[in-house]
Design a protein around this motif. Sequence first.
Motif, mmCIF file in Angstrom:
data_model
loop_
_atom_site.group_PDB
_atom_site.id
_atom_site.type_symbol
_atom_site.label_atom_id
_atom_site.label_comp_id
_atom_site.label_asym_id
_atom_site.label_seq_id
_atom_site.Cartn_x
_atom_site.Cartn_y
_atom_site.Cartn_z
ATOM 1 N N ASN A 25 0.805 -1.238 0.000
ATOM 2 C CA ASN A 25 0.000 0.000 0.000
ATOM 3 C C ASN A 25 0.831 1.278 0.000
ATOM 4 O OD1 ASN A 25 -2.728 -1.006 0.085
ATOM 5 N ND2 ASN A 25 -2.143 -1.883 2.073
ATOM 6 N N ASN A 26 2.136 1.167 0.336
ATOM 7 C CA ASN A 26 2.906 2.400 0.554
ATOM 8 C C ASN A 26 4.276 2.443 -0.102
ATOM 9 O OD1 ASN A 26 1.232 3.823 2.849
ATOM 10 N ND2 ASN A 26 1.336 1.650 3.391
ATOM 11 N N TYR A 27 4.659 1.362 -0.808
ATOM 12 C CA TYR A 27 6.046 1.344 -1.320
ATOM 13 C C TYR A 27 6.150 2.107 -2.641
ATOM 14 C CZ TYR A 27 10.831 -0.499 -1.524
ATOM 15 O OH TYR A 27 12.203 -0.618 -1.581
ATOM 16 N N VAL A 28 7.180 1.844 -3.406
ATOM 17 C CA VAL A 28 7.554 2.687 -4.561
ATOM 18 C C VAL A 28 6.481 2.723 -5.658
ATOM 19 C CG1 VAL A 28 9.262 2.969 -6.396
ATOM 20 C CG2 VAL A 28 9.989 2.183 -4.130
ATOM 21 N N GLU A 29 6.157 3.930 -6.097
ATOM 22 C CA GLU A 29 5.236 4.142 -7.223
ATOM 23 C C GLU A 29 5.986 4.845 -8.343
ATOM 24 O OE1 GLU A 29 1.751 6.244 -5.848
ATOM 25 O OE2 GLU A 29 1.427 4.804 -4.223
ATOM 26 N N ASP A 30 5.441 4.773 -9.539
ATOM 27 C CA ASP A 30 6.030 5.540 -10.644
ATOM 28 C C ASP A 30 5.660 7.015 -10.457
ATOM 29 O OD1 ASP A 30 3.266 4.883 -11.199
ATOM 30 O OD2 ASP A 30 3.594 5.875 -13.116
ATOM 31 N N ASP A 31 6.258 7.878 -11.279
ATOM 32 C CA ASP A 31 6.044 9.320 -11.115
ATOM 33 C C ASP A 31 4.578 9.727 -11.260
ATOM 34 O OD1 ASP A 31 8.665 9.651 -10.667
ATOM 35 O OD2 ASP A 31 9.173 10.348 -12.703
ATOM 36 N N GLU A 32 3.841 8.984 -12.082
ATOM 37 C CA GLU A 32 2.427 9.358 -12.295
ATOM 38 C C GLU A 32 1.469 8.630 -11.359
ATOM 39 O OE1 GLU A 32 3.504 8.745 -16.210
ATOM 40 O OE2 GLU A 32 4.510 10.599 -15.636
ATOM 41 N N ASN A 63 4.588 -4.510 -6.038
ATOM 42 C CA ASN A 63 3.824 -5.427 -5.190
ATOM 43 C C ASN A 63 4.678 -6.682 -4.973
ATOM 44 O OD1 ASN A 63 1.961 -7.204 -4.090
ATOM 45 N ND2 ASN A 63 0.274 -6.457 -5.337
ATOM 46 N N TYR A 64 5.709 -6.550 -4.147
ATOM 47 C CA TYR A 64 6.569 -7.696 -3.819
ATOM 48 C C TYR A 64 5.727 -8.732 -3.083
ATOM 49 C CZ TYR A 64 10.806 -4.860 -4.700
ATOM 50 O OH TYR A 64 11.786 -4.098 -5.266
ATOM 51 N N SER A 65 5.800 -9.998 -3.525
ATOM 52 C CA SER A 65 5.006 -11.044 -2.853
ATOM 53 C C SER A 65 5.652 -11.416 -1.519
ATOM 54 C CB SER A 65 4.928 -12.283 -3.743
ATOM 55 O OG SER A 65 6.213 -12.897 -3.807
ATOM 56 N N LYS A 66 4.874 -12.087 -0.665
ATOM 57 C CA LYS A 66 5.424 -12.508 0.638
ATOM 58 C C LYS A 66 6.597 -13.466 0.435
ATOM 59 C CE LYS A 66 0.939 -12.795 2.200
ATOM 60 N NZ LYS A 66 -0.107 -13.503 2.912
ATOM 61 N N SER A 84 1.112 -3.357 -8.670
ATOM 62 C CA SER A 84 -0.334 -3.134 -8.631
ATOM 63 C C SER A 84 -0.640 -2.047 -9.639
ATOM 64 C CB SER A 84 -0.777 -2.641 -7.259
ATOM 65 O OG SER A 84 -0.349 -3.537 -6.277
ATOM 66 N N ILE A 85 -1.718 -2.231 -10.372
ATOM 67 C CA ILE A 85 -2.165 -1.189 -11.303
ATOM 68 C C ILE A 85 -3.217 -0.398 -10.526
ATOM 69 C CG2 ILE A 85 -3.209 -0.739 -13.550
ATOM 70 C CD1 ILE A 85 -2.323 -3.622 -14.348
ATOM 71 N N LEU A 86 -2.949 0.891 -10.340
ATOM 72 C CA LEU A 86 -3.788 1.659 -9.417
ATOM 73 C C LEU A 86 -5.008 2.223 -10.149
ATOM 74 C CD1 LEU A 86 -0.827 3.486 -7.601
ATOM 75 C CD2 LEU A 86 -1.931 1.321 -6.998
ATOM 76 N N GLY A 87 -6.172 1.916 -9.629
ATOM 77 C CA GLY A 87 -7.414 2.523 -10.127
ATOM 78 C C GLY A 87 -7.810 2.144 -11.535
ATOM 79 N N HIS A 88 -7.452 0.935 -11.974
ATOM 80 C CA HIS A 88 -7.911 0.508 -13.301
ATOM 81 C C HIS A 88 -9.146 -0.378 -13.140
ATOM 82 C CE1 HIS A 88 -7.923 -1.416 -17.288
ATOM 83 N NE2 HIS A 88 -7.305 -0.317 -17.678
ATOM 84 N N PRO A 89 -10.187 -0.169 -13.980
ATOM 85 C CA PRO A 89 -11.440 -0.921 -13.782
ATOM 86 C C PRO A 89 -11.298 -2.420 -14.027
ATOM 87 C CG PRO A 89 -11.530 0.404 -15.805
ATOM 88 C CD PRO A 89 -10.283 0.811 -15.073
ATOM 89 N N ILE A 90 -10.368 -2.828 -14.904
ATOM 90 C CA ILE A 90 -10.307 -4.261 -15.257
ATOM 91 C C ILE A 90 -9.064 -4.946 -14.688
ATOM 92 C CG2 ILE A 90 -10.231 -5.929 -17.177
ATOM 93 C CD1 ILE A 90 -11.582 -3.617 -18.846
ATOM 94 N N HIS A 91 -7.912 -4.335 -14.918
ATOM 95 C CA HIS A 91 -6.667 -5.005 -14.531
ATOM 96 C C HIS A 91 -6.160 -4.488 -13.187
ATOM 97 C CE1 HIS A 91 -6.321 -6.836 -18.462
ATOM 98 N NE2 HIS A 91 -6.486 -5.655 -19.039
ATOM 99 N N SER A 92 -5.712 -5.402 -12.320
ATOM 100 C CA SER A 92 -5.180 -4.940 -11.038
ATOM 101 C C SER A 92 -3.697 -5.255 -10.867
ATOM 102 C CB SER A 92 -5.977 -5.549 -9.885
ATOM 103 O OG SER A 92 -5.910 -6.946 -9.995
ATOM 104 N N ILE A 93 -3.160 -6.185 -11.667
ATOM 105 C CA ILE A 93 -1.749 -6.580 -11.496
ATOM 106 C C ILE A 93 -1.023 -6.613 -12.840
ATOM 107 C CG2 ILE A 93 -0.289 -8.623 -11.010
ATOM 108 C CD1 ILE A 93 -0.923 -7.257 -8.463
#
Length: 488
Positions: free
Chosen positions: A168-175, A181-184, A397-406
């Motif tokens: 929920n809080n790690y590295v994001e791209d500039d936009e 989303n590193y797995s356990k 993680s793909i943020l806020g996309h209606p279809i794809h999340s990963i």
Amino acid sequence: MCGQLTSDLESAWNKLKGEGLTSTFDFIVFFLTVANDVNSGFSPCGLGCLRKQVRLAMADNGSLNDDTKDQNTSSLEIVNGESSIDELSREIQETLTLSQRHKFWETQPVGQFKDLTDTSLPEGPIEPPTAISEVKQEPYNLPNLYEWVTCDMNSEETCAEVYNLLSNNYVEDDENMFRFNYSKEFLRWALHPPGYYKTWHIGVCVKSSKKLVAFITGIPARIRVRTDVVSMAEVNFLCVHKKLRSKRLAPVMIKEVTRRVHLENIWQAAYTAGVVLPTPITSCQYWHRSLNPKKLIDVGFSRLGPRMTMSRTLKLFKVPDSPATPGFRKMELRDVPAVTRLLRAYLMQFVVAPDLDEPDVEHWVLPKEEVVDSYVVESPEDHKITDFCSFYTLPSSILGHPIHSILKAAYSYYNVSTKTPLVQLMNDALIVAKQKGFDVFNALDVMHNESFLKELKYGPGDGKLHYYLYNYRIKHILRPSELGLVLL
Ligand SMILES: CCCCCCCCCCCCCC(=O)SCCNC(=O)CCNC(=O)[C@H](O)C(C)(C)COP(=O)(O)OP(=O)(O)OC[C@H]1O[C@@H](n2cnc3c(N)ncnc32)[C@H](O)[C@@H]1OP(=O)(O)O
């Protein structure tokens, strides 16, 4: 006047501009590359022109703020050609010092911007080690509501808390469209190499609720710098909860991990970051090879090229169904000695690289489902292992996309070719990655990667990754191709 610039200088400058100057650090790299490469016969008029170009580009790039602009108009203006590389170097560094203060990093034993062209400073440790008994024995103070915890990543519960914090809080791209989303399983692997210290997996939690709000880790590694093999910590996964940002918690966490590393009699560290800090040993670029172009375009990771249709794009990035190299197969436990020999010999040619032994290779490159994939080429004639390639799995993680999340991404790791051409080996890596359902294959321009990126249709990304050493000075900024180290 520009006509008097050496063609090397002009082409270096144009190349940099063509690739899009992105940071102040680009100017330093450009300048120092030029300063290193151009001999003393460099024309003063050329210097004047360089001076002007650097100044214009710095202003364009916002590297000069309003205070520094005025001061530098006079010092960086074109003068009568009496300047030397040294003077220009000093001017650029003064400009940088004025415009970029690093309250914390200026207090740390790391290369400082102002030292960049001081070639009298020796290579090696910046500060000598102290007696362990002199290392601060108690943890650094945290703000009152928070406390330190040591995170036992073998505990399913703790590992899940760390996973949740990072996802929920790690590295994001500039936009802010994608977040790592590193797995356990990946986190456990990344944090449990041979000889790891549990005490280096450090969390900060809220005293009352025990909620984990920040994290930083170190793992032990032997890193060779030229001929010097140094015991270091690799520091990674620094993360502060979004709601606690800009409160100077990160410096406390860095000091605490430093203290715990010192307690193990280790005095150097290696780390990477997307931000420019004092001072990168090299600055690398990410390249991306589309494997599932339609999805990448749908989620905004890439765009349809000019004059391209979707069907032409799909055709362009299509890969064969199976690897081409005879004897290309998944690495097995029995391959560890041969792969170690191959890797050790290969990594010797880089200025900075890990010093890997068999237990390291078994841990770091033996295939682990959904974490790391490695392949060898076994000669069909004499069954010798001649080549090796590997990649690790790091979805975003793909943020806020209606279809794809990963977004399923493979990252090029260590690759060694002695018989199969590297480009063919890496094409086979793309093929197996496609078979495994990856959407994209990413690679940095480190080691010999530049030799296959364009041919295999990778495109340059806009992300940079800067590499750093703590308490170890390197005299010259390295080219990415001089670096033999991939940090996760
Ligand atoms: C001998 C053993 C030595 C061991 C230690 C070796 C060093 C290890 C170093 C760590 C290697 C980590 C490798 C990775 O994990 S790189 C991944 C970093 N993580 C992220 O990008 C995740 C999203 N971001 C965050 O969680 C926060 O923004 C972080 C935690 C990054 C900063 O939190 P926040 O935004 O709330 O800021 P602040 O007010 O607390 O602190 C501001 C100060 O922190 C400096 N800062 C900002 N970002 C980084 C960064 N990525 N490396 C080093 N320093 C960084 C910044 O320049 C400023 O200092 P100065 O400019 O004023 O001087």
